[in-house]
Write a protein that holds these residues in place. Structure first.
Motif, PDB file in Angstrom:
ATOM      1  N   TYR A 135     -29.111 -70.309  94.550  1.00 36.29           N
ATOM      2  CA  TYR A 135     -29.094 -69.362  95.670  1.00 36.29           C
ATOM      3  C   TYR A 135     -30.504 -69.120  96.200  1.00 36.29           C
ATOM      4  N   SER A 136     -31.418 -68.762  95.309  1.00 42.23           N
ATOM      5  CA  SER A 136     -32.793 -68.501  95.738  1.00 42.23           C
ATOM      6  C   SER A 136     -33.663 -69.736  95.681  1.00 42.23           C
ATOM      7  N   PRO A 151     -25.384 -65.530  94.591  1.00 36.51           N
ATOM      8  CA  PRO A 151     -26.566 -65.104  93.826  1.00 36.51           C
ATOM      9  C   PRO A 151     -26.195 -64.729  92.398  1.00 36.51           C
ATOM     10  N   GLU A 154     -31.292 -61.647  94.051  1.00 36.54           N
ATOM     11  CA  GLU A 154     -30.645 -62.317  92.913  1.00 36.54           C
ATOM     12  C   GLU A 154     -31.004 -61.734  91.562  1.00 36.54           C
TER      13      GLU A 154
END
Length: 423
Positions: free
Chosen positions: A168-169, A133, A310
């Motif tokens: 990541y997200s 993140p 994040e």
């Protein structure tokens, strides 16, 4: 080598040339099969009854005999370790291989890596990327474009879509621009970082001309462009371009580009757009649907995961956004205008014929006569040839014009040229 096919063709009386062309082997392979058939007394009837194991016994692979002298590297276990431990390297696997209890010979590190590459190619093994993140932002241009038709002139231009994503997200940013030049590229990054509200550690672009270039024509070394490097220095982050011809380096952004094409561009392609602002408003609405409403397999949205895990790990934005600066030396025309990028900007008429220093940012255009700033305009991105008048200058000219009017000169004559009064 398919020796069974070679022997079948030999039993049918085919020539060496016909067999090599059919099977894709050499004359030596055909001769080897011919000798084996003669020595073993293989007839067409016996050939039909031979199994794959029997063929292997007739034509033993010497490479297998040599490889049996070496200890098995257990590459399947190495792959399993890599998937469960992202810090596990191939060199660690080789060290464990050397420390094993097997009594066979051990491959050198170069042979070990070569055989692992063969194993990976044969089994289609791909290393699993563990995205952290707040670490990286992937950027790219989407392939499809949309037409933008100016209502005043009917002129059509293309809208290019910039895509940025946090792996990541999966939070996606998209914006339409009229060009893919350096100025648009840098401004897209500024807007993307403002959209995320922070700065990641890395920016991973493709090898676009606005991102990287080669020092020399045939040089394999790729360096970041000067304007792009200035942006990275302003935001205190690193730029790590994806390797050329390595699509898996940017597989995440390719998936996000596909999502933008299907869930944003695909929805907007059936409508007619008259300006980029109107198009970008519609893009923003579609982004809300993609980031905030669409739930993925785990039940969360991209926005929820970003805000929960994040957002806090991104570095803060600097106080002032980045502005790319470009300097030009431009000559003032007889119509007291300077021209840059097909756009015209007026200056005081006394400067006609002089060469001015022009400082251009994404928002402003400033003209300097030596060290003195003579005027400043908002940067134009409209159609070619549009003029932004300098109203104080025009009013000054009109007030100092000669009186061409009839009678006592109370009003200027219509249809007559207006010229500035000579000093």
């Amino acid at each position: 080598m398919d020796y069974h096919a070679i022997m079948s063709l030999l039993a049918k009386g085919r020539t060496y040339s016909e067999i090599t062309a059919s099977v894709g082997c050499s004359h030596r392979d055909v001769a080897t099969a011919k000798r084996t058939m003669t020595a073993a007394g293989i007839t067409p009837q016996r050939l039909a009854a031979l199994s794959a194991t029997d063929i292997e016994d007739l034509f033993p692979d010497q490479r297998k005999a040599v490889s049996e002298q070496y200890a098995d590297p257990q590459f399947a276990q190495v792959v399993k370790q890599m998937k469960h431990n992202r810090f596990f390297t191939l060199q660690q696997g080789w060290v464990n291989y050397l420390a094993g209890t097997s009594t066979g010979k051990k491959y050198s590190y170069s042979q070990y890596c070569e055989r692992f590459n063969r194993f990976a190619a044969a089994t289609d093994v791909v290393a699993t990327l563990q995205h952290e993140p707040g670490k990286a932002m992937f950027v790219d241009w989407a392939g499809p474009t949309l037409p933008v038709v100016a209502l005043a002139t009917g002129q059509t231009c293309k809208a290019y879509f910039f895509v940025a994503s946090l792996p990541y997200s999966g939070l996606v940013f998209c914006q339409a621009f009229s060009t893919m030049k350096q100025e648009s590229w840098n401004q897209a990054h500024v807007n993307a970082l403002s959209f995320y509200g922070g700065v990641p550690q890395l920016i991973v672009p493709d090898n676009a001309r606005t991102a990287t270039h080669r020092r020399r024509g045939k040089d394999s070394e790729v360096v970041v462009t000067a304007a792009y490097r200035q942006l990275a220095e302003h935001y205190q982050c690193a730029i790590v371009p994806a390797r050329k011809n390595r699509p898996r380096d940017k597989a995440h952004v390719e998936r996000m580009v596909q999502a933008v094409e299907t869930r944003i561009i695909g929805y907007l392609a059936s409508q007619t757009w008259s300006c980029l602002d109107e198009l970008n408003d519609a893009v923003h609405e579609r982004l809300v649907d993609l980031n905030d409403r669409l739930r993925r397999v785990n039940g969360s949205t991209r926005r929820e995961l970003f805000e929960a895990e994040e957002a806090a790990l991104l570095a803060p934005l600097p106080d002032d956004p980045f502005e790319s600066v470009e300097y030009k030396q431009l000559k003032v025309g007889r119509n007291y205008h300077v021209t840059s990028d097909y756009q015209h900007y007026s200056v005081p008429y006394e400067l006609a014929g002089k060469i001015l220093s022009v400082r251009m940012t994404a928002r402003t255009v400033s003209m300097f006569d030596g060290q003195v700033k003579v005027c400043e305009h908002a940067r134009k991105t409209g159609r070619r040839g549009s003029i932004r008048p300098n109203w104080p200058t025009l009013l000054s000219i009109i007030s100092r014009c000669r009186d061409y009017g009839p009678g006592n000169g109370s009003s200027p004559g219509l249809g007559r040229s207006i010229r500035p009064r000579s000093r």
